[in-house]
Design an enzyme around this catalytic site. Structure first.
Site, PDB file in Angstrom:
ATOM      1  N   ASN A 184      61.657  21.042  44.182  1.00 33.18           N
ATOM      2  CA  ASN A 184      61.939  19.674  43.739  1.00 33.18           C
ATOM      3  C   ASN A 184      62.050  18.788  44.980  1.00 33.18           C
ATOM      4  O   ASN A 184      62.985  18.941  45.762  1.00 33.18           O
ATOM      5  CB  ASN A 184      63.248  19.695  42.936  1.00 33.18           C
ATOM      6  CG  ASN A 184      63.678  18.324  42.461  1.00 33.18           C
ATOM      7  OD1 ASN A 184      63.179  17.306  42.923  1.00 33.18           O
ATOM      8  ND2 ASN A 184      64.633  18.297  41.546  1.00 33.18           N
TER       9      ASN A 184
ATOM     10  N   CYS B 220      65.722  10.935  42.060  1.00 38.44           N
ATOM     11  CA  CYS B 220      64.498  11.463  41.427  1.00 38.44           C
ATOM     12  C   CYS B 220      63.656  10.370  40.774  1.00 38.44           C
ATOM     13  O   CYS B 220      62.443  10.497  40.660  1.00 38.44           O
ATOM     14  CB  CYS B 220      64.857  12.498  40.367  1.00 38.44           C
ATOM     15  SG  CYS B 220      65.942  13.754  40.993  1.00 38.44           S
TER      16      CYS B 220
ATOM     17  N   HIS C 231      58.169  14.223  36.959  1.00 38.19           N
ATOM     18  CA  HIS C 231      58.966  14.548  38.149  1.00 38.19           C
ATOM     19  C   HIS C 231      59.192  16.054  38.139  1.00 38.19           C
ATOM     20  O   HIS C 231      59.535  16.632  37.091  1.00 38.19           O
ATOM     21  CB  HIS C 231      60.293  13.794  38.101  1.00 38.19           C
ATOM     22  CG  HIS C 231      61.347  14.381  38.995  1.00 38.19           C
ATOM     23  ND1 HIS C 231      61.117  14.607  40.334  1.00 38.19           N
ATOM     24  CD2 HIS C 231      62.613  14.810  38.744  1.00 38.19           C
ATOM     25  CE1 HIS C 231      62.212  15.149  40.873  1.00 38.19           C
ATOM     26  NE2 HIS C 231      63.136  15.281  39.927  1.00 38.19           N
TER      27      HIS C 231
HETATM   28  O1  UT7 Z   1      65.711  16.478  40.046  1.00 38.96           O
HETATM   29  C1  UT7 Z   1      67.080  16.483  39.834  1.00 38.96           C
HETATM   30  C2  UT7 Z   1      67.398  16.870  38.509  1.00 38.96           C
HETATM   31  N1  UT7 Z   1      67.888  18.226  38.479  1.00 38.96           N
HETATM   32  C3  UT7 Z   1      67.568  18.973  37.490  1.00 38.96           C
HETATM   33  O2  UT7 Z   1      66.809  18.586  36.653  1.00 38.96           O
HETATM   34  C4  UT7 Z   1      68.234  20.334  37.360  1.00 38.96           C
HETATM   35  C5  UT7 Z   1      68.433  20.691  35.938  1.00 38.96           C
HETATM   36  N2  UT7 Z   1      69.108  21.946  35.777  1.00 38.96           N
HETATM   37  C6  UT7 Z   1      68.508  23.106  36.060  1.00 38.96           C
HETATM   38  O3  UT7 Z   1      67.350  23.132  36.438  1.00 38.96           O
HETATM   39  C7  UT7 Z   1      69.282  24.389  35.830  1.00 38.96           C
HETATM   40  O4  UT7 Z   1      70.523  24.094  35.262  1.00 38.96           O
HETATM   41  C8  UT7 Z   1      69.480  25.220  37.124  1.00 38.96           C
HETATM   42  C9  UT7 Z   1      68.148  25.818  37.530  1.00 38.96           C
HETATM   43  C10 UT7 Z   1      70.000  24.330  38.229  1.00 38.96           C
HETATM   44  C11 UT7 Z   1      70.472  26.339  36.904  1.00 38.96           C
HETATM   45  O5  UT7 Z   1      70.046  27.151  35.839  1.00 38.96           O
HETATM   46  P1  UT7 Z   1      71.069  27.560  34.689  1.00 38.96           P
HETATM   47  O6  UT7 Z   1      70.315  28.385  33.750  1.00 38.96           O
HETATM   48  O7  UT7 Z   1      71.671  26.293  34.162  1.00 38.96           O
HETATM   49  O8  UT7 Z   1      72.114  28.439  35.463  1.00 38.96           O
HETATM   50  P2  UT7 Z   1      73.694  28.235  35.643  1.00 38.96           P
HETATM   51  O9  UT7 Z   1      73.966  27.135  36.594  1.00 38.96           O
HETATM   52  O10 UT7 Z   1      74.329  28.182  34.298  1.00 38.96           O
HETATM   53  O11 UT7 Z   1      74.106  29.599  36.327  1.00 38.96           O
HETATM   54  C12 UT7 Z   1      73.921  30.861  35.653  1.00 38.96           C
HETATM   55  C13 UT7 Z   1      74.357  31.965  36.588  1.00 38.96           C
HETATM   56  C14 UT7 Z   1      75.731  31.746  37.193  1.00 38.96           C
HETATM   57  O12 UT7 Z   1      76.343  33.012  37.313  1.00 38.96           O
HETATM   58  P3  UT7 Z   1      77.425  33.487  36.208  1.00 38.96           P
HETATM   59  O13 UT7 Z   1      78.525  32.470  36.250  1.00 38.96           O
HETATM   60  O14 UT7 Z   1      76.689  33.508  34.917  1.00 38.96           O
HETATM   61  O15 UT7 Z   1      77.814  34.836  36.703  1.00 38.96           O
HETATM   62  C15 UT7 Z   1      75.434  31.236  38.585  1.00 38.96           C
HETATM   63  O16 UT7 Z   1      76.459  31.526  39.511  1.00 38.96           O
HETATM   64  O17 UT7 Z   1      73.453  32.067  37.706  1.00 38.96           O
HETATM   65  C16 UT7 Z   1      74.191  32.011  38.931  1.00 38.96           C
HETATM   66  N3  UT7 Z   1      73.361  31.337  39.923  1.00 38.96           N
HETATM   67  C17 UT7 Z   1      72.475  32.000  40.690  1.00 38.96           C
HETATM   68  N4  UT7 Z   1      72.137  33.283  40.776  1.00 38.96           N
HETATM   69  C18 UT7 Z   1      71.187  33.635  41.661  1.00 38.96           C
HETATM   70  C19 UT7 Z   1      73.314  30.029  40.220  1.00 38.96           C
HETATM   71  N5  UT7 Z   1      72.394  29.796  41.185  1.00 38.96           N
HETATM   72  C20 UT7 Z   1      71.861  31.009  41.484  1.00 38.96           C
HETATM   73  C21 UT7 Z   1      70.880  31.428  42.389  1.00 38.96           C
HETATM   74  N6  UT7 Z   1      70.565  32.734  42.457  1.00 38.96           N
HETATM   75  N7  UT7 Z   1      70.231  30.563  43.190  1.00 38.96           N
END
Ligand code: UT7
Length: 356
Positions: free
Chosen positions: A313, A116, A283
Protein backbone atom coordinates in the site's frame (compact mmCIF):
# COMPACT_ATOMS: atom_id res chain seq x y z
CA UNK A 1 -15.51 26.47 -18.78
CA UNK A 2 -12.80 24.08 -19.88
CA UNK A 3 -12.60 20.35 -19.35
CA UNK A 4 -9.53 18.82 -17.64
CA UNK A 5 -7.40 16.26 -19.42
CA UNK A 6 -4.55 14.09 -18.24
CA UNK A 7 -1.80 15.13 -20.63
CA UNK A 8 0.92 12.91 -19.17
CA UNK A 9 1.37 10.38 -16.40
CA UNK A 10 4.33 8.68 -14.78
CA UNK A 11 5.37 6.63 -11.80
CA UNK A 12 8.48 5.65 -9.92
CA UNK A 13 9.16 2.87 -7.45
CA UNK A 14 12.54 2.48 -5.76
CA UNK A 15 14.78 -0.42 -6.70
CA UNK A 16 15.04 -2.12 -3.32
CA UNK A 17 12.58 -5.04 -3.13
CA UNK A 18 11.55 -6.21 0.35
CA UNK A 19 9.77 -9.56 0.43
CA UNK A 20 7.46 -10.88 3.13
CA UNK A 21 10.22 -13.31 4.08
CA UNK A 22 12.60 -10.35 4.55
CA UNK A 23 10.17 -8.85 7.07
CA UNK A 24 9.75 -12.16 8.86
CA UNK A 25 13.47 -12.00 9.67
CA UNK A 26 13.02 -8.85 11.79
CA UNK A 27 9.53 -9.37 13.26
CA UNK A 28 7.15 -12.19 14.09
CA UNK A 29 5.23 -12.42 10.84
CA UNK A 30 5.15 -14.76 7.89
CA UNK A 31 4.56 -14.81 4.15
CA UNK A 32 1.36 -16.86 4.43
CA UNK A 33 -0.31 -14.43 6.88
CA UNK A 34 0.55 -11.37 4.81
CA UNK A 35 -0.53 -12.91 1.47
CA UNK A 36 -3.73 -14.35 2.85
CA UNK A 37 -4.90 -11.19 4.64
CA UNK A 38 -3.64 -8.54 2.22
CA UNK A 39 -2.50 -10.10 -1.07
CA UNK A 40 0.90 -8.43 -0.64
CA UNK A 41 3.96 -10.43 -1.74
CA UNK A 42 6.59 -7.69 -1.64
CA UNK A 43 7.04 -3.94 -1.52
CA UNK A 44 9.75 -1.41 -2.42
CA UNK A 45 11.79 0.69 0.02
CA UNK A 46 13.62 3.85 -0.96
CA UNK A 47 17.32 4.23 -0.18
CA UNK A 48 17.65 5.94 3.20
CA UNK A 49 19.74 9.14 3.24
CA UNK A 50 19.79 9.14 -0.57
CA UNK A 51 16.11 9.32 -1.42
CA UNK A 52 13.15 11.09 0.17
CA UNK A 53 9.45 11.36 -0.53
CA UNK A 54 10.25 14.42 -2.64
CA UNK A 55 12.95 12.76 -4.74
CA UNK A 56 10.63 9.82 -5.47
CA UNK A 57 8.01 12.35 -6.56
CA UNK A 58 10.53 14.13 -8.78
CA UNK A 59 11.30 10.90 -10.64
CA UNK A 60 7.60 10.28 -11.35
CA UNK A 61 7.04 13.95 -12.23
CA UNK A 62 9.81 13.96 -14.85
CA UNK A 63 8.22 11.02 -16.65
CA UNK A 64 4.78 12.68 -16.60
CA UNK A 65 6.22 15.96 -17.87
CA UNK A 66 8.04 14.27 -20.73
CA UNK A 67 4.95 12.31 -21.75
CA UNK A 68 2.88 15.50 -21.69
CA UNK A 69 5.38 17.01 -24.14
CA UNK A 70 6.07 20.03 -21.97
CA UNK A 71 9.14 21.44 -20.20
CA UNK A 72 9.53 21.44 -16.43
CA UNK A 73 9.37 25.23 -16.57
CA UNK A 74 5.88 25.00 -18.12
CA UNK A 75 4.48 23.63 -14.85
CA UNK A 76 2.46 26.47 -13.35
CA UNK A 77 1.10 24.79 -10.20
CA UNK A 78 2.22 21.90 -7.98
CA UNK A 79 -0.16 19.85 -5.85
CA UNK A 80 1.58 17.30 -3.65
CA UNK A 81 -0.26 14.57 -1.72
CA UNK A 82 1.60 12.62 0.97
CA UNK A 83 1.37 11.43 4.56
CA UNK A 84 5.11 10.89 4.85
CA UNK A 85 6.60 14.31 4.14
CA UNK A 86 10.33 15.06 4.23
CA UNK A 87 9.77 17.71 6.90
CA UNK A 88 7.07 18.54 9.45
CA UNK A 89 7.09 21.84 7.56
CA UNK A 90 7.50 23.20 4.95
CA UNK A 91 5.55 20.73 2.87
CA UNK A 92 6.85 18.64 0.00
CA UNK A 93 5.35 20.94 -2.66
CA UNK A 94 8.08 23.54 -2.38
CA UNK A 95 10.75 20.86 -1.98
CA UNK A 96 9.58 19.30 -5.23
CA UNK A 97 9.71 22.66 -6.96
CA UNK A 98 13.35 22.97 -5.83
CA UNK A 99 14.17 19.35 -6.71
CA UNK A 100 12.86 19.91 -10.23
CA UNK A 101 14.98 23.05 -10.53
CA UNK A 102 12.06 25.38 -11.18
CA UNK A 103 12.17 27.70 -8.16
CA UNK A 104 12.66 30.63 -10.54
CA UNK A 105 9.12 30.19 -11.85
CA UNK A 106 7.72 31.09 -8.39
CA UNK A 107 4.62 28.96 -9.05
CA UNK A 108 2.23 28.01 -6.22
CA UNK A 109 2.87 24.71 -4.42
CA UNK A 110 0.04 23.08 -2.46
CA UNK A 111 0.30 20.21 -0.01
CA UNK A 112 -2.59 17.81 0.43
CA UNK A 113 -3.05 15.91 3.68
CA UNK A 114 -5.71 13.35 2.87
CA UNK A 115 -3.57 10.22 3.05
CA UNK A 116 -4.93 7.37 0.86
CA UNK A 117 -7.47 9.72 -0.73
CA UNK A 118 -4.90 12.48 -1.28
CA UNK A 119 -4.61 11.92 -5.00
CA UNK A 120 -8.39 12.07 -5.47
CA UNK A 121 -8.61 15.25 -3.39
CA UNK A 122 -5.77 16.74 -5.45
CA UNK A 123 -7.48 15.71 -8.66
CA UNK A 124 -10.67 17.51 -7.68
CA UNK A 125 -8.70 20.63 -6.84
CA UNK A 126 -6.69 20.52 -10.07
CA UNK A 127 -9.88 19.89 -12.05
CA UNK A 128 -11.42 23.10 -10.73
CA UNK A 129 -8.23 25.07 -11.44
CA UNK A 130 -8.20 23.76 -15.02
CA UNK A 131 -11.91 24.28 -15.61
CA UNK A 132 -11.59 27.97 -14.85
CA UNK A 133 -8.38 28.20 -16.87
CA UNK A 134 -6.44 29.44 -13.85
CA UNK A 135 -3.49 27.10 -14.56
CA UNK A 136 -2.41 25.44 -17.79
CA UNK A 137 -0.03 22.69 -16.65
CA UNK A 138 -0.70 21.39 -13.16
CA UNK A 139 1.65 18.80 -11.71
CA UNK A 140 -0.27 16.56 -9.30
CA UNK A 141 1.84 14.06 -7.38
CA UNK A 142 1.19 11.38 -4.80
CA UNK A 143 4.34 10.08 -3.13
CA UNK A 144 5.29 8.20 0.01
CA UNK A 145 8.42 7.05 1.76
CA UNK A 146 6.76 5.01 4.50
CA UNK A 147 9.85 2.93 5.19
CA UNK A 148 11.46 5.68 7.31
CA UNK A 149 8.46 5.82 9.67
CA UNK A 150 7.45 2.23 10.36
CA UNK A 151 7.92 0.11 13.47
CA UNK A 152 10.08 -2.85 12.47
CA UNK A 153 9.57 -4.67 15.75
CA UNK A 154 6.78 -7.26 16.20
CA UNK A 155 4.80 -4.52 17.96
CA UNK A 156 4.26 -2.82 14.59
CA UNK A 157 3.58 -5.87 12.42
CA UNK A 158 -0.12 -5.16 11.88
CA UNK A 159 0.76 -1.93 10.08
CA UNK A 160 4.34 -2.27 8.86
CA UNK A 161 3.84 -5.25 6.54
CA UNK A 162 1.21 -3.35 4.55
CA UNK A 163 3.08 -0.26 3.43
CA UNK A 164 5.57 0.43 0.66
CA UNK A 165 7.30 3.39 -0.97
CA UNK A 166 6.67 4.93 -4.39
CA UNK A 167 5.37 7.88 -6.37
CA UNK A 168 2.95 8.65 -9.17
CA UNK A 169 2.35 11.89 -11.05
CA UNK A 170 0.07 13.42 -13.67
CA UNK A 171 0.10 16.61 -15.69
CA UNK A 172 -3.36 18.14 -15.95
CA UNK A 173 -4.33 20.66 -18.61
CA UNK A 174 -7.49 22.55 -19.54
CA UNK A 175 -8.94 21.52 -22.88
CA UNK A 176 -11.82 22.73 -25.03
CA UNK A 177 -12.39 19.16 -26.24
CA UNK A 178 -15.35 18.06 -24.13
CA UNK A 179 -15.20 14.48 -25.44
CA UNK A 180 -12.41 13.46 -23.06
CA UNK A 181 -10.98 14.20 -19.65
CA UNK A 182 -12.30 14.31 -16.10
CA UNK A 183 -16.09 13.90 -16.09
CA UNK A 184 -16.56 14.24 -12.34
CA UNK A 185 -14.84 13.93 -8.98
CA UNK A 186 -16.43 13.21 -5.59
CA UNK A 187 -14.65 13.48 -2.26
CA UNK A 188 -15.86 13.02 1.32
CA UNK A 189 -14.67 12.81 4.90
CA UNK A 190 -15.91 11.72 8.33
CA UNK A 191 -13.66 12.84 11.18
CA UNK A 192 -15.50 10.63 13.68
CA UNK A 193 -12.90 7.99 12.92
CA UNK A 194 -9.82 10.22 12.86
CA UNK A 195 -7.78 8.05 15.25
CA UNK A 196 -8.68 4.67 13.72
CA UNK A 197 -5.80 5.02 11.28
CA UNK A 198 -3.40 7.69 12.41
CA UNK A 199 0.13 8.86 13.02
CA UNK A 200 -0.34 11.13 16.04
CA UNK A 201 3.07 12.06 17.29
CA UNK A 202 4.78 14.43 17.10
CA UNK A 203 1.79 16.75 17.27
CA UNK A 204 0.25 19.53 19.33
CA UNK A 205 -2.76 17.50 20.50
CA UNK A 206 -1.62 17.04 24.10
CA UNK A 207 -3.89 14.03 24.44
CA UNK A 208 -6.96 16.23 23.93
CA UNK A 209 -8.75 14.26 21.24
CA UNK A 210 -7.97 10.91 22.83
CA UNK A 211 -9.49 12.02 26.17
CA UNK A 212 -12.47 13.65 24.55
CA UNK A 213 -13.28 10.66 22.37
CA UNK A 214 -12.57 8.13 25.14
CA UNK A 215 -10.07 6.40 22.88
CA UNK A 216 -9.07 3.27 24.73
CA UNK A 217 -6.61 1.67 22.37
CA UNK A 218 -2.97 2.30 22.82
CA UNK A 219 -2.08 5.46 20.97
CA UNK A 220 -0.21 6.49 24.11
CA UNK A 221 0.35 9.97 25.34
CA UNK A 222 2.63 11.23 28.09
CA UNK A 223 0.79 13.95 30.03
CA UNK A 224 4.05 15.08 31.63
CA UNK A 225 4.98 16.69 28.35
CA UNK A 226 6.00 20.32 28.68
CA UNK A 227 5.96 23.27 26.32
CA UNK A 228 8.91 22.96 24.02
CA UNK A 229 9.38 19.22 24.28
CA UNK A 230 9.00 18.95 20.51
CA UNK A 231 5.50 17.51 21.09
CA UNK A 232 7.00 14.25 22.30
CA UNK A 233 8.81 12.83 25.35
CA UNK A 234 11.56 10.19 25.46
CA UNK A 235 9.00 7.82 27.04
CA UNK A 236 6.74 8.14 24.03
CA UNK A 237 9.64 7.28 21.77
CA UNK A 238 10.53 4.28 23.92
CA UNK A 239 6.94 3.00 23.92
CA UNK A 240 6.64 3.25 20.17
CA UNK A 241 4.14 6.10 20.11
CA UNK A 242 5.93 7.57 17.15
CA UNK A 243 4.50 5.18 14.59
CA UNK A 244 1.29 4.88 12.62
CA UNK A 245 -1.41 2.82 14.28
CA UNK A 246 -4.49 1.26 12.79
CA UNK A 247 -7.66 -0.50 13.82
CA UNK A 248 -7.57 -2.65 10.71
CA UNK A 249 -11.00 -4.22 10.87
CA UNK A 250 -12.77 -0.89 11.40
CA UNK A 251 -10.97 0.53 8.37
CA UNK A 252 -11.76 -2.56 6.31
CA UNK A 253 -15.48 -2.49 7.14
CA UNK A 254 -15.89 1.16 6.30
CA UNK A 255 -13.79 0.87 3.13
CA UNK A 256 -15.93 -1.86 1.59
CA UNK A 257 -19.02 0.26 2.27
CA UNK A 258 -17.69 3.60 1.04
CA UNK A 259 -15.94 2.45 -2.15
CA UNK A 260 -19.15 1.27 -3.91
CA UNK A 261 -21.10 4.26 -2.53
CA UNK A 262 -18.76 6.91 -3.87
CA UNK A 263 -18.36 5.15 -7.22
CA UNK A 264 -22.12 5.03 -7.65
CA UNK A 265 -22.36 8.69 -6.66
CA UNK A 266 -19.89 9.64 -9.41
CA UNK A 267 -21.65 7.47 -12.03
CA UNK A 268 -25.06 8.93 -11.11
CA UNK A 269 -23.69 12.46 -11.39
CA UNK A 270 -22.88 11.96 -15.07
CA UNK A 271 -25.80 9.61 -15.81
CA UNK A 272 -23.61 6.57 -16.42
CA UNK A 273 -23.78 3.06 -14.98
CA UNK A 274 -21.31 0.46 -13.74
CA UNK A 275 -21.84 -1.35 -17.04
CA UNK A 276 -20.29 1.66 -18.83
CA UNK A 277 -16.98 1.26 -16.96
CA UNK A 278 -13.96 -0.02 -18.88
CA UNK A 279 -11.31 0.17 -16.17
CA UNK A 280 -11.45 0.50 -12.39
CA UNK A 281 -8.31 1.58 -10.52
CA UNK A 282 -8.89 1.18 -6.78
CA UNK A 283 -6.54 2.55 -4.14
CA UNK A 284 -4.31 -0.40 -3.28
CA UNK A 285 -5.18 -0.76 0.41
CA UNK A 286 -5.71 -4.48 0.57
CA UNK A 287 -6.33 -6.95 -2.28
CA UNK A 288 -9.31 -8.32 -0.35
CA UNK A 289 -10.93 -4.86 -0.30
CA UNK A 290 -10.38 -4.45 -4.06
CA UNK A 291 -11.82 -7.92 -4.73
CA UNK A 292 -14.83 -7.22 -2.54
CA UNK A 293 -15.55 -3.96 -4.38
CA UNK A 294 -14.98 -5.62 -7.77
CA UNK A 295 -17.55 -8.28 -6.89
CA UNK A 296 -20.04 -5.71 -5.62
CA UNK A 297 -19.72 -3.79 -8.88
CA UNK A 298 -19.84 -6.95 -10.99
CA UNK A 299 -16.59 -6.18 -12.81
CA UNK A 300 -14.36 -8.78 -14.46
CA UNK A 301 -10.68 -9.28 -13.54
CA UNK A 302 -9.70 -7.54 -16.81
CA UNK A 303 -11.61 -4.41 -15.76
CA UNK A 304 -9.72 -3.91 -12.49
CA UNK A 305 -6.04 -3.13 -12.12
CA UNK A 306 -4.35 -4.24 -8.90
CA UNK A 307 -0.62 -4.12 -8.14
CA UNK A 308 -0.57 -4.27 -4.33
CA UNK A 309 1.03 -7.72 -4.71
CA UNK A 310 4.25 -6.00 -5.90
CA UNK A 311 4.24 -2.65 -4.12
CA UNK A 312 2.14 -2.96 -0.97
CA UNK A 313 0.00 0.00 0.00
CA UNK A 314 1.71 3.19 -1.18
CA UNK A 315 -1.09 5.42 0.16
CA UNK A 316 -1.27 8.70 -1.81
CA UNK A 317 0.93 7.20 -4.53
CA UNK A 318 -1.10 4.05 -5.07
CA UNK A 319 -3.78 5.37 -7.45
CA UNK A 320 -1.39 7.24 -9.79
CA UNK A 321 1.10 4.33 -9.79
CA UNK A 322 -1.65 1.84 -10.66
CA UNK A 323 -3.16 4.20 -13.26
CA UNK A 324 0.23 4.68 -14.92
CA UNK A 325 0.94 0.96 -14.87
CA UNK A 326 -2.45 0.07 -16.38
CA UNK A 327 -1.98 2.69 -19.10
CA UNK A 328 1.57 1.50 -19.87
CA UNK A 329 0.28 -2.07 -20.13
CA UNK A 330 -2.22 -0.95 -22.78
CA UNK A 331 -5.17 -1.70 -20.53
CA UNK A 332 -6.57 1.82 -20.99
CA UNK A 333 -7.43 2.88 -24.52
CA UNK A 334 -8.69 6.10 -26.00
CA UNK A 335 -12.38 6.59 -25.26
CA UNK A 336 -12.38 4.23 -22.28
CA UNK A 337 -14.28 5.17 -19.14
CA UNK A 338 -11.86 4.95 -16.21
CA UNK A 339 -12.92 5.05 -12.58
CA UNK A 340 -10.48 5.89 -9.77
CA UNK A 341 -11.47 5.46 -6.12
CA UNK A 342 -9.82 5.58 -2.72
CA UNK A 343 -10.57 5.27 0.97
CA UNK A 344 -8.34 5.80 3.98
CA UNK A 345 -7.28 7.67 7.08
CA UNK A 346 -9.48 10.54 8.18
CA UNK A 347 -11.67 8.78 7.21
CA UNK A 348 -11.54 10.31 3.76
CA UNK A 349 -12.66 8.81 0.48
CA UNK A 350 -13.33 9.77 -3.08
CA UNK A 351 -13.80 8.79 -6.71
CA UNK A 352 -13.23 10.18 -10.18
CA UNK A 353 -14.50 9.31 -13.64
CA UNK A 354 -12.25 10.00 -16.59
CA UNK A 355 -13.03 9.61 -20.29
CA UNK A 356 -9.63 8.65 -21.71
O1 UT7 B 1 -4.85 2.44 2.93
C1 UT7 B 1 -5.19 2.60 4.26
C2 UT7 B 1 -6.36 1.87 4.59
N1 UT7 B 1 -6.03 0.67 5.32
C3 UT7 B 1 -6.71 -0.39 5.10
O2 UT7 B 1 -7.55 -0.42 4.24
C4 UT7 B 1 -6.49 -1.60 6.00
C5 UT7 B 1 -7.76 -2.34 6.20
N2 UT7 B 1 -7.60 -3.46 7.09
C6 UT7 B 1 -6.92 -4.55 6.73
O3 UT7 B 1 -6.44 -4.65 5.62
C7 UT7 B 1 -6.83 -5.70 7.72
O4 UT7 B 1 -7.59 -5.40 8.85
C8 UT7 B 1 -5.37 -6.03 8.13
C9 UT7 B 1 -4.67 -6.68 6.95
C10 UT7 B 1 -4.65 -4.77 8.52
C11 UT7 B 1 -5.35 -6.99 9.30
O5 UT7 B 1 -6.07 -8.15 8.99
P1 UT7 B 1 -7.14 -8.73 10.01
O6 UT7 B 1 -7.71 -9.92 9.38
O7 UT7 B 1 -8.08 -7.61 10.34
O8 UT7 B 1 -6.25 -9.14 11.24
P2 UT7 B 1 -6.30 -8.63 12.76
O9 UT7 B 1 -5.76 -7.26 12.86
O10 UT7 B 1 -7.66 -8.90 13.31
O11 UT7 B 1 -5.29 -9.62 13.45
C12 UT7 B 1 -5.53 -11.04 13.47
C13 UT7 B 1 -4.35 -11.71 14.15
C14 UT7 B 1 -3.99 -11.09 15.49
O12 UT7 B 1 -3.55 -12.14 16.33
P3 UT7 B 1 -4.57 -12.75 17.43
O13 UT7 B 1 -4.95 -11.61 18.32
O14 UT7 B 1 -5.71 -13.30 16.65
O15 UT7 B 1 -3.73 -13.79 18.09
C15 UT7 B 1 -2.79 -10.23 15.17
O16 UT7 B 1 -1.93 -10.04 16.27
O17 UT7 B 1 -3.17 -11.60 13.34
C16 UT7 B 1 -2.10 -11.04 14.11
N3 UT7 B 1 -1.28 -10.24 13.21
C17 UT7 B 1 -0.26 -10.76 12.50
N4 UT7 B 1 0.24 -11.99 12.42
C18 UT7 B 1 1.29 -12.19 11.59
C19 UT7 B 1 -1.39 -8.93 12.94
N5 UT7 B 1 -0.45 -8.56 12.04
C20 UT7 B 1 0.26 -9.68 11.75
C21 UT7 B 1 1.34 -9.95 10.91
N6 UT7 B 1 1.83 -11.20 10.85
N7 UT7 B 1 1.91 -9.00 10.15
Amino acid sequence: MFQTKIAGLGSYVPEKVVSNDDLSKVMDTNDAWIRERTGIEKRRYAEKHEQTTTTLAAEAAKVAVERAGIELTDIDCIIFATLSPDYYFPGCGVLLQRELGITGTEIPAYDIRQQCSGFLYGLQMADQFCKTGLYKNILLVGAEMHSMGLDFSTRGRGVTVIFGDGAGAVILQPTEDKSKGILTTKVHSDGTYAEKLAFLNPGTHGGYHLDKQGVDYDFGYDKSIEYGEIFMTPGMVENGHIYPQMEGQAVFKMAVQKFPEVIKEALDAVSLAVTDLDMFIPHQANLRISQFVQKRLGLSDEQVHNNIQKYGNTTAASVPIALTEAWEAGKIKEGDLVCLAAFGSGFTWGSALIRW
